[in-house]
Design an enzyme around this catalytic site. Sequence first.
Site, short mmCIF file in Angstrom:
data_model
loop_
_atom_site.label_atom_id
_atom_site.label_comp_id
_atom_site.label_asym_id
_atom_site.label_seq_id
_atom_site.Cartn_x
_atom_site.Cartn_y
_atom_site.Cartn_z
N CYS A 122 0.83 -1.20 0.00
CA CYS A 122 0.00 0.00 0.00
C CYS A 122 0.86 1.24 0.00
CB CYS A 122 -0.92 0.02 1.21
SG CYS A 122 -1.96 1.49 1.28
N GLY A 123 0.74 2.05 -1.04
CA GLY A 123 1.55 3.26 -1.15
C GLY A 123 0.93 4.48 -0.53
#
Length: 279
Positions: A122-123
């Site tokens: 997850c960025g």
Amino acid sequence: MKAATHLNGLTSHRTLKRIDSYGWLEAEDQVAQEEPLEIKFRIGSDKEKSAGIVMRTPVHDDWLAVGFLYSEGILHDRRWINGIEGVSIEGKAQDNIVTVNIDPRNGSFDPDYRERFVNSSCGICGKSTINGIFLRMGKIKRDNIKIDPGVIVSLPVIMKGMQQLFSKTGGIHAAALFSADGKPIVTAEDIGRHNAVDKVVGFSLIEGIDTSTLILQVSGRAGFEIVEKAAIAGIPVICSVSAPSSLAIEVCESLGLTLICFVRGSSFNVYTHAERIMI
């Protein structure tokens, strides 16, 4: 063409039990290394601040730190970089901490900036506000880029040939920057697809490479976080071997990015701004 070349410490051997039609077998496998990296920054002689902790593959940590700080809005220009501390010649952070020194004449940051934890899938997890996510994305400048379809279908093949860690483990993402005529500029691998993008963006900043006419090729799906990083870096074309998300398409359409997905064999889908593709 730059790419990861030092594989020591990037994989580990594991003994496992494999089952097939003949029963249980003892086997060995190489798995991708995943470690935390704390990214810090220091403005002038001020005390260093932590920008976040990311879970990553421990190579090209200097590229990752610069790209991460750029996408987070702490760095706005390569001239702000006044040195990077804690990274070995092989590109691995010592003690899993890297500090980017920022020129005090140019550096600025949000006093309410809080340390963030970013896992390898997850960025944007942990970002404080939705508005903050969209704040730094601007429209791509008008250009005259024209890309031959033959170039587009060649990009995944070229990138895969540079994926040394993927060939060993099968568990690593990659990102690469190419010129509009298909010349490779840099490839980076990481267990997180967004980390791989941060690495190639960071490399372009460190080396002073103009990204305004380049193509970003990624190995996984084209979700919002990939589009976000490309837009902030001013990269006009994104290519993916997999699917896009609805938000990725909407953002690319709005900001003027060309989004190309399902690049497989001799075909691909152009979801936005097809005017950059030669017909």
